[in-house]
Every structure is written in C-alpha cells, then in structure tokens.
Design a protein around this motif. Structure first.
Motif, mmCIF file in Angstrom:
data_model
loop_
_atom_site.group_PDB
_atom_site.id
_atom_site.type_symbol
_atom_site.label_atom_id
_atom_site.label_comp_id
_atom_site.label_asym_id
_atom_site.label_seq_id
_atom_site.Cartn_x
_atom_site.Cartn_y
_atom_site.Cartn_z
ATOM 1 N N ASN A 57 57.483 -13.191 48.467
ATOM 2 C CA ASN A 57 57.155 -14.308 49.532
ATOM 3 C C ASN A 57 58.492 -14.866 50.306
ATOM 4 O O ASN A 57 58.328 -15.943 50.419
ATOM 5 C CB ASN A 57 56.192 -15.278 48.666
ATOM 6 C CG ASN A 57 54.822 -14.742 48.319
ATOM 7 O OD1 ASN A 57 54.354 -13.763 49.087
ATOM 8 N ND2 ASN A 57 54.469 -15.103 47.200
ATOM 9 N N VAL A 58 59.454 -14.261 50.205
ATOM 10 C CA VAL A 58 60.669 -14.946 50.896
ATOM 11 C C VAL A 58 60.573 -14.851 52.401
ATOM 12 O O VAL A 58 61.067 -15.733 53.068
ATOM 13 C CB VAL A 58 61.848 -14.195 50.337
ATOM 14 C CG1 VAL A 58 62.064 -12.577 51.012
ATOM 15 C CG2 VAL A 58 63.119 -14.827 50.679
ATOM 16 N N PHE A 59 59.758 -13.968 52.799
ATOM 17 C CA PHE A 59 59.463 -13.943 54.068
ATOM 18 C C PHE A 59 58.125 -14.120 54.437
ATOM 19 O O PHE A 59 57.053 -13.735 53.673
ATOM 20 C CB PHE A 59 59.766 -12.389 54.727
ATOM 21 C CG PHE A 59 59.534 -12.266 56.197
ATOM 22 C CD1 PHE A 59 60.317 -12.888 57.041
ATOM 23 C CD2 PHE A 59 58.372 -11.617 56.667
ATOM 24 C CE1 PHE A 59 60.328 -12.600 58.426
ATOM 25 C CE2 PHE A 59 58.311 -11.566 57.900
ATOM 26 C CZ PHE A 59 59.189 -12.065 59.065
ATOM 27 N N ASN A 60 57.855 -15.125 55.599
ATOM 28 C CA ASN A 60 56.470 -15.522 55.886
ATOM 29 C C ASN A 60 55.830 -14.284 56.742
ATOM 30 O O ASN A 60 55.659 -14.520 58.214
ATOM 31 C CB ASN A 60 56.533 -16.803 56.630
ATOM 32 C CG ASN A 60 55.318 -17.478 56.887
ATOM 33 O OD1 ASN A 60 54.201 -17.144 56.276
ATOM 34 N ND2 ASN A 60 55.088 -18.396 57.830
ATOM 35 N N GLY A 61 55.054 -13.356 56.157
ATOM 36 C CA GLY A 61 54.672 -12.522 56.827
ATOM 37 C C GLY A 61 54.875 -11.129 55.833
ATOM 38 O O GLY A 61 55.468 -11.209 54.877
ATOM 39 N N THR A 62 54.433 -10.229 56.591
ATOM 40 C CA THR A 62 54.560 -8.641 55.769
ATOM 41 C C THR A 62 55.729 -7.917 56.549
ATOM 42 O O THR A 62 55.519 -7.564 57.534
ATOM 43 C CB THR A 62 53.268 -7.798 55.695
ATOM 44 O OG1 THR A 62 52.277 -8.768 54.969
ATOM 45 C CG2 THR A 62 53.412 -6.801 54.762
ATOM 46 N N LEU A 63 56.492 -7.387 55.905
ATOM 47 C CA LEU A 63 57.554 -6.540 56.420
ATOM 48 C C LEU A 63 57.199 -5.080 56.013
ATOM 49 O O LEU A 63 56.600 -4.620 55.084
ATOM 50 C CB LEU A 63 58.962 -6.820 55.674
ATOM 51 C CG LEU A 63 59.566 -8.089 55.598
ATOM 52 C CD1 LEU A 63 60.832 -8.467 54.817
ATOM 53 C CD2 LEU A 63 59.872 -8.366 57.107
ATOM 54 N N SER A 64 57.396 -4.425 57.186
ATOM 55 C CA SER A 64 57.248 -2.858 57.096
ATOM 56 C C SER A 64 58.398 -2.123 56.293
ATOM 57 O O SER A 64 59.286 -2.680 56.140
ATOM 58 C CB SER A 64 57.113 -2.318 58.385
ATOM 59 O OG SER A 64 58.275 -2.264 59.222
ATOM 60 N N LYS A 65 58.227 -0.991 56.001
ATOM 61 C CA LYS A 65 59.229 -0.142 55.485
ATOM 62 C C LYS A 65 60.579 0.068 56.259
ATOM 63 O O LYS A 65 61.401 -0.185 55.813
ATOM 64 C CB LYS A 65 58.414 1.255 55.358
ATOM 65 C CG LYS A 65 59.706 2.141 54.640
ATOM 66 C CD LYS A 65 58.969 3.547 54.155
ATOM 67 C CE LYS A 65 59.961 4.689 53.836
ATOM 68 N NZ LYS A 65 60.368 5.469 55.018
ATOM 69 N N ASP A 66 60.237 0.050 57.739
ATOM 70 C CA ASP A 66 61.384 0.216 58.699
ATOM 71 C C ASP A 66 62.110 -1.264 58.575
ATOM 72 O O ASP A 66 63.299 -0.997 58.619
ATOM 73 C CB ASP A 66 60.686 0.333 60.063
ATOM 74 C CG ASP A 66 60.369 1.930 60.115
ATOM 75 O OD1 ASP A 66 60.561 2.547 59.326
ATOM 76 O OD2 ASP A 66 59.706 2.091 61.357
ATOM 77 N N ASP A 67 61.427 -2.348 58.322
ATOM 78 C CA ASP A 67 62.194 -3.614 58.417
ATOM 79 C C ASP A 67 63.007 -3.725 57.421
ATOM 80 O O ASP A 67 64.126 -4.024 57.459
ATOM 81 C CB ASP A 67 61.179 -4.613 58.217
ATOM 82 C CG ASP A 67 60.094 -5.097 59.714
ATOM 83 O OD1 ASP A 67 60.718 -4.397 60.658
ATOM 84 O OD2 ASP A 67 59.166 -5.164 59.333
ATOM 85 N N VAL A 68 62.488 -3.466 55.973
ATOM 86 C CA VAL A 68 63.371 -3.447 54.821
ATOM 87 C C VAL A 68 64.342 -2.331 54.793
ATOM 88 O O VAL A 68 65.466 -2.535 54.412
ATOM 89 C CB VAL A 68 62.476 -3.077 53.530
ATOM 90 C CG1 VAL A 68 63.163 -3.021 52.266
ATOM 91 C CG2 VAL A 68 61.343 -4.310 53.419
#
Length: 296
Positions: A199-210
């Motif tokens: 929950n460090v990011f407000n939203g869901t990150l995709s595999k590409d983002d990470v």
C-alpha cells in the motif's frame, strides 16, 4: 445548371473507383486538361475531394460527409496560421500521443529558424500543449491539446498533473530493497505482488511498472538481474512432466562483475533503451548512467 450536371458526372467516376486520376476525369467528361484542372481545384477548395500522392501521380478521392466535416473543422481551427506554422502543427499531429520534441520538430520540418516562436503561437491558440516525459524531465514534448500522453511518454504512475514525482519512485524502491533483505532473490511477478500489498502506492501497479523500478535499481547498482534455470512441474495427458526454462530474477548486488561483463553496460537494462538515439530526447550524450559507466 451546367455546374450541377458536371458535378453529378464527376461523382460517377468516383463511384467506379475509390482513387481516380486527372486522366480518368478528363476521359469521363470528354474535356481536355485545361478545362478539367479548374474543376478539380474548385472541388478541392470546397473539401469535396482529397488529394493523394502515389509515387508522383496525383490521385483524387471523394470525401464522405464525416471526413469532410472533420476537414472543415480542422481548416477553421488552423485559419490565420502561416504555412510554416501549419507544417509544425501537422508534425505534432502525426506524433499523436507519443508527442514530439522541439529539436525533432525542427529536424522533420527542415525549418532552421523560428520554430520556438511558432510553437508558442500554436500553444497560445490552444492548439497544442507540452508535457514532461519520464526520460527527459526538463524537456518539453509537444502534442495536440485534446490528447492524453501515452503511457510510454508519461512513464505510467510516476506522474501527477504532468509532473514527475521522484518521491513515489523512491518509496517503491525502498519497499523493493527491504523485501530483498528478507528474500534472497525475486522475480518481477513476486515483487509486483509484494509492492501492491504494501500500500505504498495509491493504486495498483502493473508488472511493467515494477519492472521499471527494478531496472532503475540495477542502474543505481543496488540490484543485479540474471537469468536462472527454473524447474516447474507441468500436468500433461501422459502424466506429470518437468519443464525447465530461464526466468529473470533480481537480487541484491554483491559487488564485482556480474555473470557477463555486458550486464554492467547500463543500456542492457535501461527501461527506455528503445527510445535512445542521438538527437532524441533520450540520447547517450546526456545519459548520466552511460557517462558513469564510461568513466569506470
């Protein structure tokens, strides 16, 4: 009158073929070139036909109503612009949601001077806007006013109101490094699940983002990436079988050279390497990672 008769006869030519030549119109009307050219010019000025270049041969196409309306709206929008400004607008229009830098506009239009002022005028008329990009934070990339920048341009979730937020990237980097203190090695999929649960990011990150963050950590020399042979059991009709394949993993950097000396070259893990070229917004001359590597 006669004009209406000529118009209906010209339309007959376009009903026979999508693209027609001047010769085809001349033949159908039984008129010579001197008589036909003014008719064609009049049709073009009324946005009834569009011109296409086919290896030096001019072809004409009858415009459907919706295309004609769009063309008329566009003409109204660009009214009062110089030919050079229209040329600049056209190149920005072509760039679509990827946008185009000032230097690239100069290059493709072959306009040696005045481009910044033209861009300023187009911006004042609310025709274009500039956005920052993930790979060139201090450079302006231009696009049409009503377009939203593509994910490639804005780098996904690292932007708020067009401004790159380094603190978001740094917070996610910390989560990744902390997780790798607990785990010896991780795949990008593992890390994506971990970051999203944090929950460090407000939203869901995709595999590409990470993966972008992990590659940035490799460039920062905090992590190293490598291929590892992984065995997985696969159910098949003839019973279970073991499948062996390479899976890319990340771990904390141990220092020294990696498995291949090539892995130390920042370009091999750079998330925007495909956009890197001399003259582009991303280029080797201005890359801090490449300069650091050259100085090693």
């Amino acid at each position: 009158g006669e004009g209406g008769g000529v118009l209906s006869r010209i339309k007959e030519v376009f009903e026979q073929s999508r693209f027609v030549t001047t010769e085809a119109i001349m033949h159908h009307l039984g008129k010579d070139e001197k008589e036909v050219v003014p008719i064609i010019n009049k049709l073009a000025s009324k946005d009834l036909i569009a011109l296409h270049d086919d290896n030096g041969t001019t072809l004409y196409r009858w415009l459907p109503d919706d295309e004609r309306d769009a063309m008329r709206k566009r003409k109204a929008k660009l009214k009062g612009l110089t030919n050079e400004e229209k040329l600049v607008y056209q190149e920005i229009e072509k760039a679509a949601t990827l946008g185009i830098g000032t230097r690239e506009v100069k290059y493709v239009t072959k306009l040696k001077t005045g481009v910044p002022k033209m861009l300023e005028r187009l911006q004042k008329r609310d025709l274009i806007k500039w956005v920052r990009t993930i790979e060139a934070k201090n450079k302006k990339i231009w696009m049409l006013i009503d377009l939203e920048p593509s994910r490639d341009v804005q780098g996904g979730p690292w932007y708020e109101d067009g401004i790159f937020k380094q603190e978001i990237v740094d917070a996610i980097k910390k989560v990744c490094l902390k997780y790798l203190e607990e785990e010896r090695e991780v795949t990008c999929e593992d890390m994506t699940m971990k970051v999203n649960r944090s929950n460090v990011f407000n939203g869901t990150l995709s595999k590409d983002d990470v993966e972008y963050i992990l590659k940035a950590l490799v460039l920062d020399q905090e992590l190293e990436g490598y291929h590892k042979l992984v065995k997985t059991k696969v159910k098949r009709e003839d019973g279970k079988r073991v499948e062996v394949r390479y899976v890319f993993h990340y771990r904390q950097r141990k220092g020294g050279l990696l498995e291949s000396p090539l892995n130390d070259i920042p370009c091999t893990v750079c998330p925007v390497a495909d956009k890197c070229a001399p003259g582009n917004a991303v280029n080797p001359a201005e890359c801090k990672y490449f300069t650091q590597w050259m100085d090693m």
